[in-house]
Design a protein around this motif. Structure first.
Motif, PDB file in Angstrom:
ATOM      1  N   GLY A 110     108.641  23.764  42.893  1.00  0.00           N
ATOM      2  CA  GLY A 110     110.168  24.043  43.109  1.00  0.00           C
ATOM      3  C   GLY A 110     110.676  25.322  43.778  1.00  0.00           C
ATOM      4  N   ASN A 111     109.941  26.344  43.449  1.00  0.00           N
ATOM      5  CA  ASN A 111     110.421  27.417  43.915  1.00  0.00           C
ATOM      6  C   ASN A 111     109.252  28.161  45.050  1.00  0.00           C
ATOM      7  OD1 ASN A 111     112.767  27.930  42.273  1.00  0.00           O
ATOM      8  ND2 ASN A 111     111.424  28.378  40.421  1.00  0.00           N
ATOM      9  N   GLY A 112     108.550  27.130  45.411  1.00  0.00           N
ATOM     10  CA  GLY A 112     107.371  27.570  46.491  1.00  0.00           C
ATOM     11  C   GLY A 112     106.206  27.977  45.642  1.00  0.00           C
ATOM     12  N   GLY A 113     105.250  28.120  46.301  1.00  0.00           N
ATOM     13  CA  GLY A 113     103.937  28.547  45.862  1.00  0.00           C
ATOM     14  C   GLY A 113     103.678  29.966  46.417  1.00  0.00           C
ATOM     15  N   ARG A 114     102.669  30.610  46.031  1.00  0.00           N
ATOM     16  CA  ARG A 114     102.087  31.909  46.483  1.00  0.00           C
ATOM     17  C   ARG A 114     101.802  31.717  47.842  1.00  0.00           C
ATOM     18  NH1 ARG A 114     100.567  35.765  42.118  1.00  0.00           N
ATOM     19  NH2 ARG A 114     101.148  34.522  40.028  1.00  0.00           N
ATOM     20  N   ASP A 115     101.460  32.753  48.764  1.00  0.00           N
ATOM     21  CA  ASP A 115     101.354  32.841  50.100  1.00  0.00           C
ATOM     22  C   ASP A 115      99.733  32.367  50.538  1.00  0.00           C
ATOM     23  OD1 ASP A 115     101.754  33.475  52.714  1.00  0.00           O
ATOM     24  OD2 ASP A 115     100.300  35.117  52.604  1.00  0.00           O
ATOM     25  N   MET A 116      99.874  31.187  51.375  1.00  0.00           N
ATOM     26  CA  MET A 116      98.390  30.668  51.998  1.00  0.00           C
ATOM     27  C   MET A 116      98.644  30.705  53.409  1.00  0.00           C
ATOM     28  SD  MET A 116      96.470  27.308  50.629  1.00  0.00           S
ATOM     29  CE  MET A 116      97.297  26.166  51.812  1.00  0.00           C
ATOM     30  N   PRO A 117      98.223  31.552  54.200  1.00  0.00           N
ATOM     31  CA  PRO A 117      98.420  31.606  55.484  1.00  0.00           C
ATOM     32  C   PRO A 117      97.509  30.803  56.603  1.00  0.00           C
ATOM     33  CG  PRO A 117      97.237  33.446  54.941  1.00  0.00           C
ATOM     34  CD  PRO A 117      97.766  32.881  53.803  1.00  0.00           C
ATOM     35  N   PHE A 118      96.944  29.456  56.176  1.00  0.00           N
ATOM     36  CA  PHE A 118      96.492  28.661  56.918  1.00  0.00           C
ATOM     37  C   PHE A 118      96.690  27.331  56.256  1.00  0.00           C
ATOM     38  CE2 PHE A 118      94.116  30.523  53.286  1.00  0.00           C
ATOM     39  CZ  PHE A 118      93.523  29.271  52.654  1.00  0.00           C
ATOM     40  N   GLY A 119      96.087  26.342  57.351  1.00  0.00           N
ATOM     41  CA  GLY A 119      96.230  24.989  57.046  1.00  0.00           C
ATOM     42  C   GLY A 119      94.922  24.480  56.465  1.00  0.00           C
ATOM     43  N   ILE A 120      95.028  23.301  55.722  1.00  0.00           N
ATOM     44  CA  ILE A 120      93.738  22.904  54.864  1.00  0.00           C
ATOM     45  C   ILE A 120      93.951  21.576  54.745  1.00  0.00           C
ATOM     46  CG2 ILE A 120      94.641  23.435  52.411  1.00  0.00           C
ATOM     47  CD1 ILE A 120      91.081  24.704  54.034  1.00  0.00           C
ATOM     48  N   GLY A 121      92.703  20.942  54.628  1.00  0.00           N
ATOM     49  CA  GLY A 121      92.708  19.559  54.262  1.00  0.00           C
ATOM     50  C   GLY A 121      93.629  18.596  55.510  1.00  0.00           C
ATOM     51  N   TYR A 122      94.274  17.627  54.854  1.00  0.00           N
ATOM     52  CA  TYR A 122      95.065  16.840  55.791  1.00  0.00           C
ATOM     53  C   TYR A 122      96.372  17.536  56.181  1.00  0.00           C
ATOM     54  CZ  TYR A 122      92.197  13.255  53.480  1.00  0.00           C
ATOM     55  OH  TYR A 122      91.273  12.537  52.937  1.00  0.00           O
ATOM     56  N   ARG A 123      96.602  18.670  55.853  1.00  0.00           N
ATOM     57  CA  ARG A 123      97.712  19.384  56.230  1.00  0.00           C
ATOM     58  C   ARG A 123      97.196  20.629  56.975  1.00  0.00           C
ATOM     59  NH1 ARG A 123     102.598  16.708  55.935  1.00  0.00           N
ATOM     60  NH2 ARG A 123     102.784  15.739  53.793  1.00  0.00           N
ATOM     61  N   VAL A 124      96.938  20.517  58.611  1.00  0.00           N
ATOM     62  CA  VAL A 124      96.705  21.659  59.233  1.00  0.00           C
ATOM     63  C   VAL A 124      97.666  22.661  59.546  1.00  0.00           C
ATOM     64  CG1 VAL A 124      94.562  20.354  59.940  1.00  0.00           C
ATOM     65  CG2 VAL A 124      96.926  20.166  61.306  1.00  0.00           C
ATOM     66  N   SER A 125      98.986  22.319  59.442  1.00  0.00           N
ATOM     67  CA  SER A 125      99.946  23.411  59.425  1.00  0.00           C
ATOM     68  C   SER A 125     100.070  24.399  58.523  1.00  0.00           C
ATOM     69  CB  SER A 125     101.474  22.750  59.782  1.00  0.00           C
ATOM     70  OG  SER A 125     102.411  23.491  59.570  1.00  0.00           O
ATOM     71  N   ASP A 126     100.120  25.422  58.724  1.00  0.00           N
ATOM     72  CA  ASP A 126     100.191  26.701  57.889  1.00  0.00           C
ATOM     73  C   ASP A 126     101.595  26.421  56.877  1.00  0.00           C
ATOM     74  OD1 ASP A 126      98.375  27.530  59.215  1.00  0.00           O
ATOM     75  OD2 ASP A 126      99.203  29.386  59.911  1.00  0.00           O
ATOM     76  N   ASN A 127     102.716  25.615  57.488  1.00  0.00           N
ATOM     77  CA  ASN A 127     103.838  25.450  56.639  1.00  0.00           C
ATOM     78  C   ASN A 127     103.902  24.432  55.698  1.00  0.00           C
ATOM     79  OD1 ASN A 127     105.234  27.641  58.307  1.00  0.00           O
ATOM     80  ND2 ASN A 127     105.380  26.074  59.748  1.00  0.00           N
ATOM     81  N   ASP A 128     103.179  23.471  55.639  1.00  0.00           N
ATOM     82  CA  ASP A 128     103.037  22.580  54.418  1.00  0.00           C
ATOM     83  C   ASP A 128     101.676  22.228  53.998  1.00  0.00           C
ATOM     84  OD1 ASP A 128     101.487  21.145  56.834  1.00  0.00           O
ATOM     85  OD2 ASP A 128     103.215  19.610  57.142  1.00  0.00           O
ATOM     86  N   ALA A 129     100.621  23.190  53.937  1.00  0.00           N
ATOM     87  CA  ALA A 129      99.591  22.919  53.145  1.00  0.00           C
ATOM     88  C   ALA A 129      99.895  23.481  51.898  1.00  0.00           C
ATOM     89  CB  ALA A 129      98.440  23.607  53.986  1.00  0.00           C
ATOM     90  N   ASN A 130      99.075  22.968  50.901  1.00  0.00           N
ATOM     91  CA  ASN A 130      98.912  23.525  49.613  1.00  0.00           C
ATOM     92  C   ASN A 130      97.707  23.435  49.050  1.00  0.00           C
ATOM     93  OD1 ASN A 130      98.215  20.783  47.660  1.00  0.00           O
ATOM     94  ND2 ASN A 130      99.775  20.070  49.416  1.00  0.00           N
ATOM     95  N   GLN A 131      97.318  24.339  47.954  1.00  0.00           N
ATOM     96  CA  GLN A 131      96.058  24.210  47.423  1.00  0.00           C
ATOM     97  C   GLN A 131      96.672  24.936  45.699  1.00  0.00           C
ATOM     98  OE1 GLN A 131      92.044  24.911  49.397  1.00  0.00           O
ATOM     99  NE2 GLN A 131      93.333  26.738  49.528  1.00  0.00           N
ATOM    100  N   ILE A 132      96.005  24.376  44.917  1.00  0.00           N
ATOM    101  CA  ILE A 132      96.074  25.023  43.478  1.00  0.00           C
ATOM    102  C   ILE A 132      94.606  25.501  43.132  1.00  0.00           C
ATOM    103  CG2 ILE A 132      98.055  23.366  42.768  1.00  0.00           C
ATOM    104  CD1 ILE A 132      96.394  21.887  41.027  1.00  0.00           C
TER     105      ILE A 132
END
Length: 375
Positions: free
Chosen positions: A348-370
């Protein structure tokens, strides 16, 4: 898998720049004469990685072929951009955000990772045991001196094609990989992993094939097998020095059933394990993959994953601390049934910084990891 094929259609490949300095920077392993004219596994791995071998390598004459020279140039380009870009960002992020929280595990489970040794190595360097799992064939590396020039050229081209999506996108497309990795005399996961080990600064020491018994014990095999869970153990060490380490690859169906049972029993033989999951096709969102999902939840002291891994709802807050990175903006249309409202709430308030894409989301702006850490 069919889902991954659909994902690839959504993604655009980029042109990679030359990076010959990467290849030149990898030191040759100390010369050791091969017994009775045999070629060391490290000689083969360096050749397949497009990295010059030492002067004692029986494969040295093959480095003069047009096929190898083109392969070395192309692999330099592929590897160089990945190392300077995504890999550099991933490595720095892991040191600052992951390893400081969980340390280096004795074993890293990377189910659904296929031949993706490089991502595991970038995120968790120094791990003594990597265990990769997938449906791609184990494969083999023949004596490269016996191949015709046409076979050598097609094998090297196919090796580049098989690793292209991994280095650019960070995952393999399973359906195509199963076909690509059987197309030439240089077959399967083994040559891909060995080449990436060399490029990662490792000396490849030895390999041994095995199958898994019903109790999950490895039984020696003379080569890749069909039917039961087939595997290969690769022993390696940093070229700069250090203790020997191992990478296991298991080819098997990990949906609920006999093969999944054998695989989880094998995994349970390794203590102090963490897990990594990405581009896992949301398979563990389905009941038919509950065996591996429940095993990883029970046996991992941490799990780093994108949203395609284990559903967030499966992590009991009383047992797991959840640290979100990047952002969760839903799923691609092909995965719409796997949208997780709980993930949207977590971010909801965003996640911590992750300056790279990963998995199916190769864009830095919409990738996620927990990062899920056992309490």
């Amino acid at each position: 898998m069919k889902i991954r094929a659909a994902v690839l259609c959504l993604l655009t490949f980029t042109t990679l720049a030359s990076a010959q300095e990467i290849r030149r920077a990898i030191p040759a392993a100390p010369s050791r004469p091969a017994a009775s004219g045999a070629v060391r596994l490290d000689d083969q791995a360096r050749f397949l990685a497009g990295v010059p071998g030492d002067s004692a390598s029986p494969l040295k004459p093959l480095e003069n072929t047009a096929a190898w020279r083109e392969h070395a140039r192309a692999y330099d380009s592929l590897w160089g951009k990945a190392q300077r870009g995504r890999h550099a960002a991933m490595r720095q992020w892991s040191v600052s955000q992951v390893l400081g929280r969980v340390g280096t595990p004795n074993t890293l489970y990377y189910m659904f990772g296929g031949p993706d040794f490089v991502t595991a190595q970038v995120f968790f360097p120094g791990t003594p045991n990597f265990i990769l799992g997938g449906l791609e064939p184990v494969g083999q590396i023949p004596d490269l001196r016996t191949l015709s020039e046409a076979q050598l050229d097609s094998s090297l081209r196919n090796l580049r094609a098989a690793t292209n999506s991994l280095l650019q996108l960070g995952f393999f497309e399973t359906k195509d990989m199963k076909t690509d990795l059987r197309r030439t005399p240089v077959q399967g996961v083994l040559p891909v992993v060995c080449a990436m080990m060399v490029r990662s600064g490792e000396t490849v020491l030895d390999d041994s094939y095995f199958t898994l018994t019903g109790g999950g014990a490895p039984a020696a095999a003379s080569g890749p097998t069909s039917g039961a869970v087939s595997g290969v153990k690769i022993t390696f060490r940093p070229t700069s020095g250090g203790a020997n380490r191992t990478c296991y690859y298991l080819q098997g169906d990990i949906s609920n059933g006999a093969e999944a049972g054998r695989i989880t029993k094998f995994l349970s033989r390794f203590p102090d394990a963490g897990s990594y999951l990405k581009a896992a096709s949301y398979l563990m969102h389905e009941g038919s993959f509950s065996t591996i999902r429940d095993f990883l939840l029970a046996r991992s002291r941490f799990i780093l994953q994108d949203d395609s891994g284990i559903p967030l709802a499966q992590f009991d807050p009383a047992r797991w601390e959840i640290v979100p990175f990047g952002d969760y903006r839903g799923v691609m249309p092909v995965f719409r049934k796997y949208y997780q409202p709980g993930m949207r709430q977590l971010y909801g308030n965003g996640g911590r910084d992750m300056p790279f894409g990963i998995g199916y989301r190769v864009s830095d702006n919409d990738a996620n990891q927990i990062l899920a850490i056992r309490r």
